[in-house]
Write an enzyme that holds these catalytic residues in place. Structure first.
Site, mmCIF file in Angstrom:
data_model
loop_
_atom_site.group_PDB
_atom_site.id
_atom_site.type_symbol
_atom_site.label_atom_id
_atom_site.label_comp_id
_atom_site.label_asym_id
_atom_site.label_seq_id
_atom_site.Cartn_x
_atom_site.Cartn_y
_atom_site.Cartn_z
ATOM 1 N N LYS A 228 -55.618 -20.023 -29.394
ATOM 2 C CA LYS A 228 -56.556 -21.122 -29.706
ATOM 3 C C LYS A 228 -57.985 -20.753 -29.315
ATOM 4 C CE LYS A 228 -53.461 -23.874 -27.516
ATOM 5 N NZ LYS A 228 -52.976 -25.072 -26.810
ATOM 6 N N ARG B 110 -39.860 -1.664 -22.029
ATOM 7 C CA ARG B 110 -39.683 -1.091 -20.704
ATOM 8 C C ARG B 110 -40.574 -1.734 -19.641
ATOM 9 N NH1 ARG B 110 -37.994 2.120 -24.304
ATOM 10 N NH2 ARG B 110 -39.792 1.307 -25.396
ATOM 11 N N THR B 111 -41.870 -1.827 -19.924
ATOM 12 C CA THR B 111 -42.804 -2.201 -18.857
ATOM 13 C C THR B 111 -42.562 -3.647 -18.412
ATOM 14 O OG1 THR B 111 -44.381 -0.717 -19.903
ATOM 15 C CG2 THR B 111 -45.231 -2.170 -18.194
ATOM 16 N N HIS C 256 -52.520 3.150 -18.207
ATOM 17 C CA HIS C 256 -51.190 2.562 -18.004
ATOM 18 C C HIS C 256 -50.698 3.136 -16.671
ATOM 19 C CE1 HIS C 256 -47.357 0.882 -18.693
ATOM 20 N NE2 HIS C 256 -47.016 1.434 -19.848
ATOM 21 N N ARG D 107 -50.610 -6.904 -19.920
ATOM 22 C CA ARG D 107 -50.871 -5.870 -20.945
ATOM 23 C C ARG D 107 -51.780 -6.478 -21.990
ATOM 24 N NH1 ARG D 107 -46.328 -2.165 -23.770
ATOM 25 N NH2 ARG D 107 -46.668 -1.064 -21.814
HETATM 26 N N1 CP Z 1 -43.535 3.151 -21.990
HETATM 27 C C1 CP Z 1 -43.841 1.877 -22.269
HETATM 28 O O1 CP Z 1 -44.916 1.362 -21.894
HETATM 29 O O2 CP Z 1 -42.893 1.218 -22.985
HETATM 30 P P1 CP Z 1 -43.018 -0.285 -23.491
HETATM 31 O O3 CP Z 1 -44.152 -0.322 -24.505
HETATM 32 O O4 CP Z 1 -41.683 -0.597 -24.100
HETATM 33 O O5 CP Z 1 -43.349 -1.152 -22.314
#
Ligand code: CP
Length: 305
Positions: free
Chosen positions: A83, A53-54, A132, A104
């Site tokens: 590396k 999703r993100t 998040h 991320r």
């Molecule tokens: N909700 C969420 O962060 O989903 P993903 O891990 O698929 O990005």
């Protein structure tokens, strides 16, 4: 330069501006009249942890706004991090190429370290069990859309509350709004972190910690199920003990208020039975869709547009 690292960085006014912009993005997109405000921008998406999703909604948001994308998935093995390159050097390099970075990482604080050296804005797309922020903003957007308000709510979180970065990011936003009550449903091992418990006590926020899902269901307007985060456990035996404790099933729907909503950041593993997906209170797919509108608003926000 505006980074987005934590929901604690925002004022209530900023959050409301972002939510209003997201609403505009939703209607513009549905009516096919999105302005290509980012047509001169390149957005780098680098993900050291898996995502559906993100990453894809940020990339879609950027494309809808006219930007171009450079993207690295599985960055822990497919970027030069494998590396031994440091997160600082990675951020320095990406900021030479792109106008903004969406990152991320599995380590709490890693995105903040990257932001410390980047010359371009960085959005934290999840750092370990810490934050998040874009998830929390799409969560409040969803609650507002579904309930028409962000105050006077009873909100229950169930599952892995120790490691849930959506929870850790969402609570600070909901604290801006009066008369919200929180129910935290988890086994002791996965209870909310002590610093959050202390903050809620200090601010005299009403909250209840319990292990009982069934008893809590009739009391809430928002039920937020969370995945037990296998990847955060040090050994598999500890995970096995708690992984299936809270599964929302069809029989539970009778206990929930008619106006309650069921949320989940997704992916789900064994927290919500697929048999309840068609219940109108199940809003986790609408929630995921809202991520696109909110992330469009966030991309505009970091560029001051
Ligand atoms: N909700 C969420 O962060 O989903 P993903 O891990 O698929 O990005």
């Amino acid at each position: 330069m505006k980074n987005i690292l934590t929901t604690k960085q925002f004022t209530k006014e900023e959050i409301e501006k972002i939510l209003s912009r997201a609403l505009l993005m939703e209607s513009d997109l549905k009516e096919g009249r999105v302005e290509k405000l980012l047509s001169d921008k390149v957005i780098a998406c680098i993900f050291f942890e898996p995502s559906t999703r993100t990453r894809l909604s940020f990339e879609t948001a950027a494309i809808r706004l006219g930007a171009n994308i450079i993207s690295v998935e599985n960055a822990e093995v497919s970027s030069s991090s494998f590396k031994g390159e440091t997160i600082e050097d990675t951020a320095r390099i990406l900021s030479c190429y792109a106008d903004a970075i969406v990152m991320r990482h599995n380590k709490p604080g890693a995105v903040e370290i990257a932001a410390g050296v980047s010359t371009k804005p960085i959005i934290n797309a999840g750092d370990g069990a810490n934050q998040h922020p874009s998830q929390a903003l799409l969560d409040v957007y969803t609650i507002k859309k579904e309930h028409g308000r962000l105050d006077n709510l009873s909100v229950a979180f169930a599952g892995d509350l120790k490691n849930s970065r959506p929870l850790h990011s969402l609570i600070p936003i909901l604290l801006f709004y009066p008369n919200n009550t929180f129910y935290f449903i988890s086994p002791r091992e996965l209870a909310i972190p002590e610093d959050l418990r202390k903050e809620l006590k200090d601010k005299k926020i009403k909250f209840i910690e319990t292990q009982n899902l069934e008893e809590t269901l009739p009391k809430v307007n928002v039920l937020y199920m969370t995945r037990v985060q296998k990847e955060r456990f040090k050994n598999i035996e500890d995970y096995e003990k708690v992984k299936d404790l809270y599964l929302l099933k069809k029989v539970h729907l009778e206990l929930l208020k008619k106006e309650a909503i069921i949320m989940h950041a997704l992916p789900r593993v064994n927290e919500i039975d697929h048999a309840i997906d068609n219940d109108k209170r199940a809003c986790y797919f609408r929630q995921a869709e809202n991520g696109l509108y909110v992330r469009m608003a966030l991309l505009l926000y970091i560029f001051g547009l």
